[in-house]
Design a protein around this motif. Sequence first.
Motif, PDB file in Angstrom:
ATOM      1  N   MET A 172      14.506 100.922  70.065  1.00 47.51           N
ATOM      2  CA  MET A 172      14.317 102.352  69.812  1.00 47.51           C
ATOM      3  C   MET A 172      13.529 102.559  68.513  1.00 47.51           C
ATOM      4  O   MET A 172      12.625 103.387  68.441  1.00 47.51           O
ATOM      5  CB  MET A 172      15.672 103.074  69.728  1.00 47.51           C
ATOM      6  N   LYS A 225      11.416 105.851  69.879  1.00 43.46           N
ATOM      7  CA  LYS A 225      11.994 106.700  70.930  1.00 43.46           C
ATOM      8  C   LYS A 225      13.373 107.207  70.496  1.00 43.46           C
ATOM      9  O   LYS A 225      14.113 106.517  69.806  1.00 43.46           O
ATOM     10  CB  LYS A 225      12.094 105.937  72.251  1.00 43.46           C
ATOM     11  N   LYS A 226      13.662 108.411  70.957  1.00 44.18           N
ATOM     12  CA  LYS A 226      14.869 109.120  70.490  1.00 44.18           C
ATOM     13  C   LYS A 226      15.923 109.256  71.591  1.00 44.18           C
ATOM     14  O   LYS A 226      16.833 110.072  71.475  1.00 44.18           O
ATOM     15  CB  LYS A 226      14.471 110.525  70.012  1.00 44.18           C
ATOM     16  N   GLU A 227      15.749 108.494  72.689  1.00 44.81           N
ATOM     17  CA  GLU A 227      16.727 108.575  73.775  1.00 44.81           C
ATOM     18  C   GLU A 227      17.077 107.160  74.248  1.00 44.81           C
ATOM     19  O   GLU A 227      16.197 106.307  74.337  1.00 44.81           O
ATOM     20  CB  GLU A 227      16.151 109.332  74.974  1.00 44.81           C
ATOM     21  N   CYS A 245      23.643 105.860  68.877  1.00 48.21           N
ATOM     22  CA  CYS A 245      22.663 106.943  69.027  1.00 48.21           C
ATOM     23  C   CYS A 245      22.975 108.088  68.068  1.00 48.21           C
ATOM     24  O   CYS A 245      22.075 108.643  67.442  1.00 48.21           O
ATOM     25  CB  CYS A 245      22.630 107.439  70.469  1.00 48.21           C
ATOM     26  N   ARG A 260      21.802 107.466  64.585  1.00 52.97           N
ATOM     27  CA  ARG A 260      20.357 107.547  64.299  1.00 52.97           C
ATOM     28  C   ARG A 260      19.745 108.845  64.814  1.00 52.97           C
ATOM     29  O   ARG A 260      18.522 108.945  64.979  1.00 52.97           O
ATOM     30  CB  ARG A 260      19.610 106.307  64.762  1.00 52.97           C
ATOM     31  N   ALA A 308      19.797 110.190  67.738  1.00 52.99           N
ATOM     32  CA  ALA A 308      19.191 110.064  69.071  1.00 52.99           C
ATOM     33  C   ALA A 308      20.189 110.519  70.134  1.00 52.99           C
ATOM     34  O   ALA A 308      21.363 110.745  69.836  1.00 52.99           O
ATOM     35  CB  ALA A 308      18.785 108.615  69.311  1.00 52.99           C
ATOM     36  N   LYS A 309      19.707 110.645  71.391  1.00 49.90           N
ATOM     37  CA  LYS A 309      20.588 111.082  72.481  1.00 49.90           C
ATOM     38  C   LYS A 309      20.890 109.902  73.398  1.00 49.90           C
ATOM     39  O   LYS A 309      20.007 109.085  73.679  1.00 49.90           O
ATOM     40  CB  LYS A 309      19.868 112.151  73.313  1.00 49.90           C
TER      41      LYS A 309
END
Length: 326
Positions: A243, A248-250, A271, A274, A276-277
């Motif tokens: 990630m 990337k955020k997912e 997640c 950081r 993120a989802k």
Amino acid sequence: MIALGIESTAHTFGVGIVSKKNVLVNLRDSYTTEKGGIIPTEAAEHHKKIAMDLVREAIEIFEKESKGKKIDLVVYSRGPGIGPCLHVGKNTAREVGKNLGVPVIGINHCVAHLSVGSLVTPVKDPVLLYASGANTQIIAYEGKKYRVFGETLDQGIGNFIDSFARHMGLGFPGGPKIEVLAKKGRKYIELPYSVKGMDISLSGMLTNLKNKFDSKEFSEKDLAYSLQETAFAMLVEVAERAMAHCGKKELLIGGGVGCNSRLQEMCAIMCKERGAKFYAPPKGLLVDNGAMIAYQGILEHCAGRKESKVEVRPYERTDDILVDWK
Ligand code: AMP
Ligand code: MG
């Protein structure tokens, strides 16, 4: 557009019927054992025995619930997977396609695990942690391909867990049984932790676990607990590294081991930390299933893919596929 998908890469024979937006039917029947692991010819025999009955049952449910609608396409997993099992899926697909008078296309099983996330969650551009029986990969989309950023260097996480469960005399599949045992474990026992860049290795830990079990010095619950904590920490570490690397955020999870609630919890914590989802499809779409195969077929068909040679590709890799439907 409605497609019927057939899954038969390993121990599960699945039949799913989906539209562009919904899973309409998702049936499955898996080969299991009390003691040993998967015997390829026996798994294929299991599939052959139940294949047409499961297809009939799926079509009956579909016809009852969506009156007047028709199936437009038949899709099957062409690989990767166990040769004899793949052939049953391919032959079934050919027969069903002929009976319904619709085109038949084969698709890549791993890519289907990825795509189904966007059918049931709002995920857009994730890193996928694909944690199944035979496959363990960290995948992300870049430049018309799903690139494999990291993977297991020896065995899949599910096979690793199943091997240890089998050694303990628990039968196949062992993952759910190890999860139940692990919940009762209290004491963390140190195990070999092996991460190399974005790759992982599990065979050292497996030998170590078997030796510890044979020594009778440790409780089964603590071993199961420590197995999960150690192996899942490795998966989460490489997922996080991918990630960060891809920006990337997912994170999306796929594969049967993704059903494990502790693994999901660890992914969610990482997640959250950081910003993120984390997305997890429902269990019926995490394990091998026909619905994801049908959905992948719809994506490729709508992107212009026509009926092709009905064949199997037991060794086809995720990053061999040109992603032209996104
Ligand atoms: P798949 O190949 O994607 O169908 O996944 C099958 C693998 O998932 C097998 O190795 C199972 O032992 C494993 N599995 C299923 N449920 C769980 C669970 N709750 N925890 C860990 N592994 C699981
Ligand atoms: Mg799978």
